[in-house]
Write a protein that holds these residues in place. Structure first.
Motif, mmCIF file in Angstrom:
data_model
loop_
_atom_site.group_PDB
_atom_site.id
_atom_site.type_symbol
_atom_site.label_atom_id
_atom_site.label_comp_id
_atom_site.label_asym_id
_atom_site.label_seq_id
_atom_site.Cartn_x
_atom_site.Cartn_y
_atom_site.Cartn_z
ATOM 1 N N SER A 50 -5.977 3.198 -8.755
ATOM 2 C CA SER A 50 -6.917 3.960 -7.454
ATOM 3 C C SER A 50 -7.996 2.503 -7.239
ATOM 4 C CB SER A 50 -7.898 4.500 -8.377
ATOM 5 O OG SER A 50 -8.217 4.069 -9.016
ATOM 6 N N THR A 51 -7.923 1.171 -8.711
ATOM 7 C CA THR A 51 -7.947 -0.006 -8.965
ATOM 8 C C THR A 51 -7.194 -0.798 -7.384
ATOM 9 O OG1 THR A 51 -9.349 0.133 -10.716
ATOM 10 C CG2 THR A 51 -8.980 -1.656 -9.692
ATOM 11 N N ASP A 105 -4.870 0.147 -12.778
ATOM 12 C CA ASP A 105 -4.212 1.492 -11.798
ATOM 13 C C ASP A 105 -4.695 1.213 -10.786
ATOM 14 O OD1 ASP A 105 -7.734 1.324 -12.422
ATOM 15 O OD2 ASP A 105 -6.998 3.220 -11.134
ATOM 16 N N LEU A 135 -3.509 6.897 -12.484
ATOM 17 C CA LEU A 135 -4.048 7.421 -11.222
ATOM 18 C C LEU A 135 -5.442 6.466 -11.414
ATOM 19 C CD1 LEU A 135 -3.121 10.634 -10.231
ATOM 20 C CD2 LEU A 135 -2.106 9.085 -9.622
ATOM 21 N N VAL A 136 -6.145 6.288 -12.181
ATOM 22 C CA VAL A 136 -7.388 5.880 -11.929
ATOM 23 C C VAL A 136 -8.104 5.091 -13.343
ATOM 24 C CG1 VAL A 136 -8.416 7.600 -10.725
ATOM 25 C CG2 VAL A 136 -8.315 7.870 -13.192
ATOM 26 N N SER A 161 -5.320 -0.085 -5.133
ATOM 27 C CA SER A 161 -5.751 0.540 -3.727
ATOM 28 C C SER A 161 -6.489 0.194 -3.125
ATOM 29 C CB SER A 161 -5.328 2.104 -3.850
ATOM 30 O OG SER A 161 -5.208 2.506 -2.548
ATOM 31 N N LYS A 162 -7.913 0.299 -4.240
ATOM 32 C CA LYS A 162 -8.708 -0.659 -3.024
ATOM 33 C C LYS A 162 -9.155 -2.493 -3.011
ATOM 34 C CE LYS A 162 -12.531 3.228 -5.408
ATOM 35 N NZ LYS A 162 -11.707 3.548 -6.717
ATOM 36 N N TYR A 181 -0.433 10.854 -13.979
ATOM 37 C CA TYR A 181 -2.080 11.089 -13.453
ATOM 38 C C TYR A 181 -2.500 9.635 -14.771
ATOM 39 C CZ TYR A 181 -0.344 13.759 -18.003
ATOM 40 O OH TYR A 181 -0.285 14.510 -19.121
ATOM 41 N N GLN A 199 1.183 -1.246 -0.088
ATOM 42 C CA GLN A 199 -0.206 0.485 -0.551
ATOM 43 C C GLN A 199 0.887 1.111 0.255
ATOM 44 O OE1 GLN A 199 -2.873 1.171 -1.263
ATOM 45 N NE2 GLN A 199 -4.054 0.545 0.443
ATOM 46 N N LYS A 212 1.454 4.052 -2.819
ATOM 47 C CA LYS A 212 0.352 5.602 -2.326
ATOM 48 C C LYS A 212 1.710 5.953 -2.831
ATOM 49 C CE LYS A 212 -0.980 8.095 1.871
ATOM 50 N NZ LYS A 212 0.416 9.343 1.725
ATOM 51 N N SER A 237 1.320 6.955 -6.789
ATOM 52 C CA SER A 237 0.005 7.824 -7.237
ATOM 53 C C SER A 237 0.410 9.095 -6.801
ATOM 54 C CB SER A 237 -1.307 7.322 -5.645
ATOM 55 O OG SER A 237 -1.215 6.124 -6.591
#
Ligand SMILES: Cc1ccc(Nc2c(-c3ccc(O)cc3)nc3c(C)cccn23)cc1
Length: 109
Positions: free
Chosen positions: A54-55, A52, A30-31, A57-58, A27, A11, A15, A18
Motif C-alpha cells: 500500500s505504501t 509494504d 498489503l499494509v 502504491s501511494k 495479506y 502500478q 495491483k 495485492s
C-alpha cells in the motif's frame, strides 16, 4: 513520455501482487506491519526500512519514484524484510517466497 508507461506498468504489478486471488499468502504484505497488532514487538529492532504494497502504491500515485529501479528496490525491500524477520521454514517466509515468485515473473515480462 516513456516514463509514464513504465510507472503504469509498476502500478499494475503492485495491483496484481495485492490481488484477492493471492489473499491466502499476500495479506502480511498489503499494509504496514503493526508490531502490536501482530504481537511481534521486536519487529522494528530488526527491520529499519519497513515497506509494504500500500505504501508503494501511494508513492506511485504521488510520483515519489523517479525510476522503475526505485520501485523495484521498494518491492524487493518487502521480501528482504520478510526473510530477515521470518526464518526459512516459517509460514510467513514461505508466503514471501510465493509472492516474490509472482513478482519476478511479472517484472521480467
Ligand atoms: C501464518 C502467519 C503467522 C503470523 C502472521 N503474522 C502477520 C503478519 C506479519 C507480517 C510481516 C511479518 O514479517 C510477520 C508477520 N501480518 C499479518 C496480518 C496483516 C494479519 C494477520 C497476521 N499477520 C501471518 C501469518
Amino acid at each position: 513520455k516513456k516514463l509514464k508507461q513504465v510507472m503504469k506498468f509498476c502500478q499494475s504489478i503492485v495491483k496484481e501482487l495485492s490481488s484477492k486471488k493471492y489473499s491466502s499468502f499476500n495479506y502480511p504484505f498489503l499494509v504496514p506491519v503493526d508490531p502490536v497488532e501482530q504481537n511481534i514487538p521486536t519487529y522494528f529492532d530488526y527491520i529499519k526500512e519497513p515497506m509494504d504494497l500500500s505504501t508503494i502504491s501511494k508513492k506511485l500515485i504521488n510520483w515519489e519514484y523517479k525510476t522503475p529501479e526505485e520501485v523495484e528496490y521498494d518491492i524487493n525491500l518487502i521480501f528482504k524484510n520478510c526473510y530477515i524477520f521470518n526464518p526459512e521454514g516459517t509460514i510467513v517466509n514461505m508466503m514471501g517466497h510465493r509472492l516474490q515468485d509472482i513478482f519476478n515473473t511479472k517484472w521480467a515480462e
